[in-house]
Design a protein around this motif. Structure first.
Motif, short mmCIF file in Angstrom:
data_model
loop_
_atom_site.label_atom_id
_atom_site.label_comp_id
_atom_site.label_asym_id
_atom_site.label_seq_id
_atom_site.Cartn_x
_atom_site.Cartn_y
_atom_site.Cartn_z
N ALA A 186 0.77 -0.61 0.13
CA ALA A 186 0.09 -0.21 0.01
C ALA A 186 0.50 1.21 0.16
CB ALA A 186 -0.73 0.17 1.25
N TRP A 187 1.80 1.57 0.62
CA TRP A 187 2.95 2.32 0.81
C TRP A 187 3.18 2.82 -0.25
CZ3 TRP A 187 3.03 7.04 3.11
CH2 TRP A 187 4.29 7.20 3.57
N ASP A 188 4.15 1.55 -1.20
CA ASP A 188 4.67 1.94 -2.84
C ASP A 188 3.69 2.71 -3.46
OD1 ASP A 188 6.38 1.10 -2.24
OD2 ASP A 188 6.23 -0.99 -2.81
N THR A 189 2.39 2.65 -3.58
CA THR A 189 1.35 2.92 -4.15
C THR A 189 0.76 4.27 -3.90
OG1 THR A 189 -0.25 0.81 -4.17
CG2 THR A 189 -1.21 2.76 -4.65
N VAL A 190 0.72 4.32 -2.45
CA VAL A 190 0.20 6.01 -2.30
C VAL A 190 1.69 6.89 -2.21
CG1 VAL A 190 0.54 7.37 0.52
CG2 VAL A 190 -0.62 5.25 0.05
N TRP A 191 2.74 5.93 -2.56
CA TRP A 191 4.46 7.09 -2.01
C TRP A 191 5.19 7.48 -3.27
CZ3 TRP A 191 7.21 10.20 0.78
CH2 TRP A 191 8.33 10.43 0.98
N LEU A 192 5.26 6.28 -4.48
CA LEU A 192 5.90 6.22 -5.18
C LEU A 192 5.22 6.80 -6.68
CD1 LEU A 192 6.81 2.73 -5.67
CD2 LEU A 192 8.09 4.58 -5.20
N PRO A 193 4.44 7.05 -6.86
CA PRO A 193 2.74 8.01 -8.10
C PRO A 193 3.16 9.58 -7.24
CG PRO A 193 1.76 6.56 -7.36
CD PRO A 193 3.20 6.49 -6.22
N LYS A 194 3.54 9.63 -5.87
CA LYS A 194 4.04 11.30 -5.52
C LYS A 194 5.02 11.47 -5.41
CE LYS A 194 -0.15 12.51 -4.09
NZ LYS A 194 -1.23 11.92 -4.58
N GLU A 195 6.11 11.00 -5.50
CA GLU A 195 7.40 11.11 -5.07
C GLU A 195 7.72 11.44 -7.09
OE1 GLU A 195 11.24 9.41 -3.58
OE2 GLU A 195 9.87 7.85 -4.66
N LYS A 196 7.49 10.77 -7.39
CA LYS A 196 7.57 10.55 -9.19
C LYS A 196 7.37 12.37 -9.42
CE LYS A 196 8.27 8.51 -13.58
NZ LYS A 196 6.91 7.54 -14.48
N LEU A 197 6.33 12.62 -9.33
CA LEU A 197 5.45 13.88 -9.80
C LEU A 197 6.46 15.16 -8.89
CD1 LEU A 197 2.07 13.74 -10.19
CD2 LEU A 197 3.37 13.81 -11.76
N HIS A 198 7.20 14.70 -7.42
CA HIS A 198 7.32 15.78 -6.80
C HIS A 198 9.33 16.15 -7.43
CE1 HIS A 198 10.29 16.36 -3.66
NE2 HIS A 198 9.63 17.47 -3.24
N CYS A 199 9.56 14.98 -8.09
CA CYS A 199 10.63 14.75 -8.45
C CYS A 199 11.16 15.51 -10.05
CB CYS A 199 11.61 13.30 -9.28
SG CYS A 199 11.90 12.72 -7.33
N LEU A 200 9.97 15.18 -10.90
CA LEU A 200 9.91 16.00 -11.81
C LEU A 200 9.35 17.65 -11.63
CD1 LEU A 200 7.42 14.10 -13.52
CD2 LEU A 200 9.63 14.33 -14.61
N TYR A 201 9.00 17.60 -11.02
CA TYR A 201 8.49 19.50 -10.37
C TYR A 201 9.80 19.79 -10.07
CZ TYR A 201 6.95 23.54 -8.13
OH TYR A 201 6.53 24.74 -7.43
N ILE A 202 10.65 19.59 -8.91
CA ILE A 202 11.73 19.69 -8.54
C ILE A 202 12.43 20.11 -9.76
CG2 ILE A 202 11.57 19.59 -5.73
CD1 ILE A 202 13.50 17.18 -6.32
N ALA A 203 12.53 19.23 -10.42
CA ALA A 203 13.68 19.49 -11.74
C ALA A 203 13.33 20.02 -12.85
CB ALA A 203 13.20 18.53 -12.57
N LEU A 204 11.61 20.48 -12.79
CA LEU A 204 11.46 21.98 -13.42
C LEU A 204 11.63 22.96 -13.59
CD1 LEU A 204 9.87 22.74 -16.01
CD2 LEU A 204 7.73 21.96 -14.24
N LYS A 205 11.98 22.78 -11.85
CA LYS A 205 12.07 24.33 -11.34
C LYS A 205 13.25 24.77 -11.44
CE LYS A 205 8.80 25.13 -10.81
NZ LYS A 205 7.93 26.91 -10.96
#
Length: 226
Positions: free
Chosen positions: A122-141
């Motif tokens: 369950a934690w993989d399902t919760v964490w991993l998609p949010k973490e990926k979007l977060h990484c994309l966002y900070i890379a974009l910044k």
């Protein structure tokens, strides 16, 4: 300054650099809140989760004592290159603190409710998609610091805001060929940031359309003001 987990930022934050600590806090606050929200936490609990996670990084120090896969749950993480990466440990700390919040609820959540979000799967399902979007966002910044202001404006208008290639090229008085070159180089830079700064592996079969869709989703998610 890039919004990354580069080790100099972590080290400066640990050594009392107020600006570095503020950047560190702002970088991860929204990720932690959005993960907490998906786990069914109230707004108050989301804020408490952020505070509890951040407290772990200032009150304890593993001092090179443990390897990344051997750190007990009750100690916090200092980033040492030879002992592992920061983000996997952040993930574990957030999960542990979320569990504590569930246990603090006055009505004592049943174990099955807690495990709905915090079991390994369950934690993989919760964490991993949010973490990926977060990484994309900070890379974009980080991207504007790596290219000219005009080229970033071209990328922003065409890729992030969906303006057609023809209208974007006309607006900036560049050729269509030049526009696609800027787009291609911008995407390559983003992938390099993700691979080098954020320590994410490159994808063997790269799907540009899917990558850009996720990039826009990360931008929307982290700039929604919520």
């Amino acid at each position: 300054m890039a919004y990354t987990t580069r080790k100099s930022l972590l080290e400066r934050a640990r050594n009392g650099d107020a600006a570095a600590w503020d950047e560190f806090y702002r970088t991860y606050e929204k990720l932690i809140c959005k993960v907490g929200r998906q786990c069914g936490m109230t707004h108050t609990e989301e804020g408490e989760l952020v505070q509890m996670v951040m407290l772990e990084f200032v009150r304890k120090d593993i001092l090179k004592k443990y390897r990344i896969d051997q750190v007990p749950e009750n100690v916090a993480f200092e980033c040492h290159p030879e002992y592992g990466r920061f983000r996997p440990f952040l993930r574990a700390v957030v999960r542990n603190q979320a569990r504590k919040i569930y246990h603090k609820r006055p009505h004592h959540e049943p174990l099955e409710v807690i495990e709905k979000y915090l079991s390994d799967t369950a934690w993989d399902t919760v964490w991993l998609p949010k973490e990926k979007l977060h990484c994309l966002y900070i890379a974009l910044k980080d991207l504007p610091d790596r290219m000219s202001a005009k080229n970033y404006a071209v990328f922003e208008m065409h890729v992030l805001h969906g303006r057609s290639a023809e209208k974007t090229a006309e607006f900036f008085d560049i050729s269509i060929s030049n526009l696609y070159t800027i787009k291609s180089r911008s995407i390559a830079l983003l992938r390099k940031i993700l691979a080098d700064e954020l320590e994410l592996p490159g994808e063997t079969a790269f799907d540009e359309d899917a990558f850009l869709d996720e990039l826009r989703a990360g931008l929307e998610l982290y700039e929604d003001g919520k």
